[in-house]
Design an enzyme around this catalytic site. Structure first.
Site, PDB file in Angstrom:
ATOM      1  N   ARG A  18      -8.690  12.443 -12.860  1.00 29.40           N
ATOM      2  CA  ARG A  18      -9.735  13.141 -13.603  1.00 29.40           C
ATOM      3  C   ARG A  18      -9.159  14.286 -14.428  1.00 29.40           C
ATOM      4  O   ARG A  18      -9.487  14.457 -15.612  1.00 29.40           O
ATOM      5  CB  ARG A  18     -10.786  13.675 -12.620  1.00 29.40           C
ATOM      6  CG  ARG A  18     -12.039  14.214 -13.288  1.00 29.40           C
ATOM      7  CD  ARG A  18     -13.085  14.534 -12.241  1.00 29.40           C
ATOM      8  NE  ARG A  18     -13.401  13.360 -11.421  1.00 29.40           N
ATOM      9  CZ  ARG A  18     -14.173  13.403 -10.338  1.00 29.40           C
ATOM     10  NH1 ARG A  18     -14.703  14.555  -9.947  1.00 29.40           N
ATOM     11  NH2 ARG A  18     -14.420  12.315  -9.651  1.00 29.40           N
ATOM     12  N   PRO A  40      -2.144   9.678  10.894  1.00 33.31           N
ATOM     13  CA  PRO A  40      -1.774  10.541   9.766  1.00 33.31           C
ATOM     14  C   PRO A  40      -2.978  11.252   9.175  1.00 33.31           C
ATOM     15  O   PRO A  40      -4.100  10.739   9.208  1.00 33.31           O
ATOM     16  CB  PRO A  40      -1.176   9.557   8.759  1.00 33.31           C
ATOM     17  CG  PRO A  40      -1.836   8.247   9.074  1.00 33.31           C
ATOM     18  CD  PRO A  40      -2.104   8.254  10.554  1.00 33.31           C
ATOM     19  N   SER A  88      -6.069   6.966  11.392  1.00 32.96           N
ATOM     20  CA  SER A  88      -6.465   7.897  10.345  1.00 32.96           C
ATOM     21  C   SER A  88      -7.109   9.100  10.998  1.00 32.96           C
ATOM     22  O   SER A  88      -7.737   8.986  12.062  1.00 32.96           O
ATOM     23  CB  SER A  88      -7.461   7.240   9.392  1.00 32.96           C
ATOM     24  OG  SER A  88      -8.098   8.205   8.582  1.00 32.96           O
ATOM     25  N   SER A  89      -6.983  10.260  10.377  1.00 28.43           N
ATOM     26  CA  SER A  89      -7.566  11.463  10.966  1.00 28.43           C
ATOM     27  C   SER A  89      -9.088  11.431  10.968  1.00 28.43           C
ATOM     28  O   SER A  89      -9.723  12.242  11.653  1.00 28.43           O
ATOM     29  CB  SER A  89      -7.077  12.705  10.221  1.00 28.43           C
ATOM     30  OG  SER A  89      -7.420  12.634   8.850  1.00 28.43           O
ATOM     31  N   CYS A  90      -9.695  10.485  10.250  1.00 28.54           N
ATOM     32  CA  CYS A  90     -11.160  10.395  10.253  1.00 28.54           C
ATOM     33  C   CYS A  90     -11.702   9.880  11.585  1.00 28.54           C
ATOM     34  O   CYS A  90     -12.915   9.842  11.793  1.00 28.54           O
ATOM     35  CB  CYS A  90     -11.648   9.516   9.110  1.00 28.54           C
ATOM     36  SG  CYS A  90     -11.302   7.758   9.314  1.00 28.54           S
ATOM     37  N   LYS A 127     -10.845   1.960  13.109  1.00 29.83           N
ATOM     38  CA  LYS A 127      -9.556   2.535  13.483  1.00 29.83           C
ATOM     39  C   LYS A 127      -9.519   2.934  14.956  1.00 29.83           C
ATOM     40  O   LYS A 127      -8.501   2.757  15.640  1.00 29.83           O
ATOM     41  CB  LYS A 127      -9.241   3.737  12.587  1.00 29.83           C
ATOM     42  CG  LYS A 127      -8.832   3.362  11.175  1.00 29.83           C
ATOM     43  CD  LYS A 127      -7.507   2.615  11.185  1.00 29.83           C
ATOM     44  CE  LYS A 127      -7.004   2.297   9.815  1.00 29.83           C
ATOM     45  NZ  LYS A 127      -5.715   1.582   9.838  1.00 29.83           N
ATOM     46  N   TYR A 145     -15.219   2.955   8.755  1.00 31.39           N
ATOM     47  CA  TYR A 145     -13.753   2.870   8.767  1.00 31.39           C
ATOM     48  C   TYR A 145     -13.210   3.511  10.039  1.00 31.39           C
ATOM     49  O   TYR A 145     -12.306   2.983  10.691  1.00 31.39           O
ATOM     50  CB  TYR A 145     -13.210   3.574   7.530  1.00 31.39           C
ATOM     51  CG  TYR A 145     -11.702   3.589   7.403  1.00 31.39           C
ATOM     52  CD1 TYR A 145     -11.015   2.427   7.064  1.00 31.39           C
ATOM     53  CD2 TYR A 145     -10.977   4.754   7.594  1.00 31.39           C
ATOM     54  CE1 TYR A 145      -9.627   2.439   6.931  1.00 31.39           C
ATOM     55  CE2 TYR A 145      -9.601   4.782   7.459  1.00 31.39           C
ATOM     56  CZ  TYR A 145      -8.937   3.616   7.126  1.00 31.39           C
ATOM     57  OH  TYR A 145      -7.559   3.627   6.996  1.00 31.39           O
ATOM     58  N   HIS A 176      -9.381   8.093  -2.910  1.00 28.14           N
ATOM     59  CA  HIS A 176      -9.537   9.310  -2.127  1.00 28.14           C
ATOM     60  C   HIS A 176      -9.499  10.532  -3.036  1.00 28.14           C
ATOM     61  O   HIS A 176      -9.214  10.441  -4.224  1.00 28.14           O
ATOM     62  CB  HIS A 176      -8.445   9.386  -1.066  1.00 28.14           C
ATOM     63  CG  HIS A 176      -8.632   8.407   0.043  1.00 28.14           C
ATOM     64  ND1 HIS A 176      -7.922   7.228   0.125  1.00 28.14           N
ATOM     65  CD2 HIS A 176      -9.458   8.417   1.119  1.00 28.14           C
ATOM     66  CE1 HIS A 176      -8.306   6.562   1.210  1.00 28.14           C
ATOM     67  NE2 HIS A 176      -9.222   7.260   1.816  1.00 28.14           N
ATOM     68  N   GLY A 191       0.818  -1.203   0.000  1.00 26.03           N
ATOM     69  CA  GLY A 191       0.000   0.000   0.000  1.00 26.03           C
ATOM     70  C   GLY A 191       0.853   1.254   0.000  1.00 26.03           C
ATOM     71  O   GLY A 191       2.073   1.205   0.143  1.00 26.03           O
TER      72      GLY A 191
END
Length: 323
Positions: free
Chosen positions: A192, A168, A112-114, A145, A141, A184, A18
């Site tokens: 795109r 992160p 994760s910052s989420c 985490k 998710y 993401h 990854g």
């Protein structure tokens, strides 16, 4: 200060293919760690707890970095909520518990910052965890985490297991996923705008209003931060703190789209589909704790974005891009 890991350690990086895992491997190699252990999904299925136990017993890692996860953007999280929760819980539990039971001396878990509340006070300090409701578009998710962070904290508190966690911000760089719907925001924009520039399109449509703020960290900066934390950061047994990793600088999605357009050479109009969700309005991390320890991000977004676009195009020509 004596480093908490050494060149004699056998360091297992779970998720080495990854974006985060590959960056951590590169950073470990640059720092002179020669015994970096990896295993592809065909060699080790992290969803299979018994297989994880057998692999650990055979390979005997002394340090573990858990960078493996099922990841995706808003569309993927909304479409596959059960998959995101179940698979990440299994991966984390299998690796973290096995590492503890088999005597691994140090473990680093990547969150994760989420994990932080949707309307957390900005910039977001580590103490904001579990102080408010999550962003619904990625809560599955995020819950997984948070569970990983708390498992590391619980094992440290109850058993003295040296497990640490880093949070992160949004990552970009080599090894990113450029799938048109499951990626993401930054890699999705790169693909795109690249394709639009190649076709000579007059305009590109982006999701949402463009008003949310986001922070972006180059993967190689994260790799360096992980090595730094492994070598130097050891919380006290009762300190359940995790550490944020980011740049401390954010920008709007509109500004990001304009920067990607410039980096890819797209010269048309940027249109915004406001029927699509924006997600969290602002998500900037407070990185003062990592800074106090002596670490800061080095790669500015303008530099990292141009090198990422260049690498994307080179790998696209060689059919090496994850699409």
């Amino acid at each position: 200060m004596t480093a908490l890991i050494s060149s004699a350690d056998r360091i297992f990086v779970a998720g080495h293919r990854g974006m985060a895992g590959s960056a951590i491997c590169r950073a470990l190699q640059r720092a002179g760690y020669g015994q970096v252990l990896t295993a592809s999904r065909t060699e080790l299925d992290l969803l299979d707890g018994a297989a994880v136990q057998r692999w650990f017993a055979a390979q005997r890692p002394t340090v573990v970095v858990l960078a493996a996860a099922k990841v995706g953007g808003i569309h993927a999280n909304s479409t596959y909520p059960a998959d995101f929760l179940l698979e990440n819980l299994k991966i984390q539990t299998h690796v973290i518990e096995t590492a503890w039971r088999q005597g691994v001396k140090r473990l680093l878990f990547l969150g994760s910052s989420c994990i932080y509340p949707k309307f957390a006070e900005q910039p977001i300090r580590e103490e904001a965890l579990l102080c408010g409701a999550l962003e619904p578009t990625n809560e599955w998710y995020a819950i997984a985490k948070i569970t990983g962070i708390k498992l590391c904290a619980a094992l440290r508190l109850q058993h003295g297991f040296d497990a640490i966690s880093l949070m992160p911000t949004n990552l970009y760089g080599p090894g990113d996923n450029y799938h048109p719907t499951n990626s993401h925001v930054l890699p999705a924009l790169i693909r795109r705008f690249h394709e639009a520039a190649e076709r000579g399109d007059a305009s590109v449509i982006c999701w949402g209003s463009g008003s949310p703020f986001r922070e972006f960290l180059h993967a190689d900066d994260l790799g360096e931060a992980c090595v730094f934390a492994l070598e130097r950061w050891r919380p006290q047994p009762n300190d359940l703190q995790h550490l944020n990793v980011g740049t401390g600088v954010d920008l709007t999605i509109k500004q990001l789209a304009e920067a990607v357009a410039d980096a890819t050479g797209f010269q048309g109009d940027i249109l915004w589909d406001t029927t699509q969700p924006d997600g969290t309005p602002k998500k900037q991390l407070d990185v003062s704790r990592m800074a106090a320890l002596g670490w800061r991000a080095r790669i500015p977004l303008s530099e990292g974005l141009r090198s990422t676009v260049q690498l994307f195009r080179e790998q696209l020509d060689q059919q090496l891009v994850r699409l």
